[in-house]
Design an enzyme around this catalytic site. Structure first.
Site, short mmCIF file in Angstrom:
data_model
loop_
_atom_site.label_atom_id
_atom_site.label_comp_id
_atom_site.label_asym_id
_atom_site.label_seq_id
_atom_site.Cartn_x
_atom_site.Cartn_y
_atom_site.Cartn_z
N ASP A 1 0.86 -1.19 0.00
CA ASP A 1 0.00 0.00 0.00
C ASP A 1 0.90 1.24 0.00
O ASP A 1 1.65 1.47 0.96
CB ASP A 1 -0.89 -0.06 1.26
CG ASP A 1 -1.89 1.07 1.33
OD1 ASP A 1 -1.81 2.00 0.51
OD2 ASP A 1 -2.75 1.03 2.23
N ASP B 1 -3.61 2.50 -5.39
CA ASP B 1 -2.33 2.47 -4.68
C ASP B 1 -2.17 1.24 -3.79
O ASP B 1 -1.34 1.24 -2.90
CB ASP B 1 -2.17 3.74 -3.83
CG ASP B 1 -3.17 3.80 -2.69
OD1 ASP B 1 -4.21 3.12 -2.77
OD2 ASP B 1 -2.91 4.52 -1.72
N GLU B 2 -2.95 0.22 -4.04
CA GLU B 2 -2.96 -0.94 -3.15
C GLU B 2 -3.11 -2.22 -3.95
O GLU B 2 -3.96 -2.30 -4.85
CB GLU B 2 -4.17 -0.82 -2.22
CG GLU B 2 -3.89 -1.00 -0.76
CD GLU B 2 -5.16 -0.78 0.05
OE1 GLU B 2 -5.39 -1.57 0.96
OE2 GLU B 2 -5.91 0.17 -0.25
MG LIG Z 1 -2.28 4.05 0.35
#
Ligand SMILES: [Mg+2]
Length: 407
Positions: free
Chosen positions: A12, A107-108
């Site tokens: 993340d 973003d993960e």
């Molecule tokens: Mg993040």
């Protein structure tokens, strides 16, 4: 020596949008930065650096309230195309480590890896390698959690934030989870947590040993599953998505039929510019260029060419498309009423950036910077005669160094 054991890694990016802004404006490092969007005409925080979070700023908060809490924050607008380019590069790094990857958000991602012998050492080294690659290649920090399943890996990553790495030893899942508040479990929000507290269930350890009759009141049919997860047991598989097989195309019907090579070349260049701009904005490059030509009598012909190397470069696409169109027009000897250019065989732009082909990478990054200017100031003019196309195919113009291409 046992067989290969399966582990799950959760990665993340830290304060992604805000960190991406700091990355291209190094003077902001160490300061409170807020990235704000306007989803319904009202400015809302979409990301904030940890320096801003210290003042109580968090995503989803109105910008007005955020600035009341942190008046010195620098506020920047959301730049989706730029974040997508970085996110694609992030995923490309992950795909170097695993082929079983589930992308969870921009973003993960979580992914599966095999452990040969030493659970802690191998997962720790893999996590460090991932963090180093993200730092070196993207100039961002990522937090990594690893464990026996996706719930444990996700909670480990949340626990280690920011810029951290946490590997949960095999067999220690329940012990790791037990002291954490119930909100640490994905799927348990503030309302459910309050309800659980009403039954005296505050920590995941309480949830792990709660009577199922009580949990049924809170979770309904998911009661067994939630209790299992609190015990560190989670059978949800990683669901790798197929890499998208779509294409990006644009066509134009002309007010007046075209025949002169110069007119056809200009029209082709404009279409090539439009499709490559979209490809870059979505983070793709293309392996195949196709053209469509409709003549005055409505005869429609298509041709395509597979490239040796995928590209998102407009001059390259224009040159290939024009060569195909020129041959069709020469053979048919009729005026043209419609032209189309299409890109297919799309793959993440980032793969090429990762190959350290610096000249191509710089050119693409410069084009990306121009795209952002165009988005702000309107279209830039595109008039490229064929002789220039051939030339630029051989020797890409040396672009100005984009501000966010760091050394
Ligand atoms: Mg993040």
């Amino acid at each position: 020596m046992g067989g290969l054991q399966r582990a799950v890694v959760h990665a993340d990016l830290d304060a992604f949008f805000a960190a991406a802004e700091v990355r291209r404006r190094p003077e902001l490092r160490g300061t409170p930065v807020i990235v704000a969007g306007r989803p319904e005409g009202r400015s809302v925080v979409s990301s904030a650096t940890y320096e801003a979070r210290r003042f109580g700023v968090h995503s989803g908060m109105s910008l007005g309230e955020a600035l009341a809490r942190c008046p010195n924050a620098v506020v920047l607008p959301v730049d989706g195309a730029y974040y997508r380019t970085l996110a694609d590069a992030f995923r490309a790094i992950i795909f170097r480590l695993s082929s079983v990857v589930e992308v969870l958000s921009i973003d993960e991602a979580c992914f599966e890896v095999g452990v040969q012998e030493n659970w802690m050492r191998e997962l720790w080294e893999l996590g460090q390698r991932l963090r180093q690659a993200v730092r070196d290649e993207l100039g961002l920090t990522v937090t990594v959690g690893a464990g026996a399943n996706r719930t444990v890996a996700k909670i480990a990553a949340d626990h280690a934030k920011p810029d951290g790495l946490l590997v949960v030893p095999q067999g220690a899942e329940a012990r790791f989870l037990a002291p954490l508040p119930v909100e640490a479990m994905p799927g348990i929000g503030p309302r459910t947590a309050a309800e659980l507290r009403g039954y005296g269930i505050r920590r995941l350890g309480d949830l792990a040993s709660a009577p199922i009759s009580v949990l049924r009141l809170v979770f309904g049919r998911r009661c067994e599953e939630m209790r299992e997860r609190a015990r560190g047991i989670d059978r949800q598989p990683i669901r790798p998505e197929p890499r998208e097989p779509k294409s990006i195309g644009q066509e134009r019907t002309f007010a007046r039929d075209l025949f002169a090579p110069k007119e056809l070349a200009d029209a082709t260049a404009q279409l090539a510019a439009a499709v490559t701009r979209r490809a870059r904005a979505e983070g793709y490059q293309a392996q195949t260029v196709s053209v469509k030509v409709r003549f005055r009598d409505f005869t429609t012909l298509t041709r395509q060419r597979r490239l040796d190397t995928p590209t998102a470069d407009e001059a390259t696409v224009a040159a290939v498309a024009y060569a195909l169109i020129e041959r069709l027009v020469r053979d048919e000897r009729r005026p043209v009423r419609l032209l189309g250019v299409r890109l297919s065989g799309l793959r993440p732009l980032a793969v090429q950036l990762a190959l350290f082909d610096t000249q191509t990478a710089r050119r693409l990054l410069a084009l990306h910077a121009l795209d952002r200017l165009a988005a702000r100031w309107g279209e830039r003019p595109v008039h490229v005669p064929p002789s220039v196309l051939a030339h630029s195919l051989l020797r890409p113009a040396e672009p100005p160094r984009p501000p966010w291409l760091e050394g």
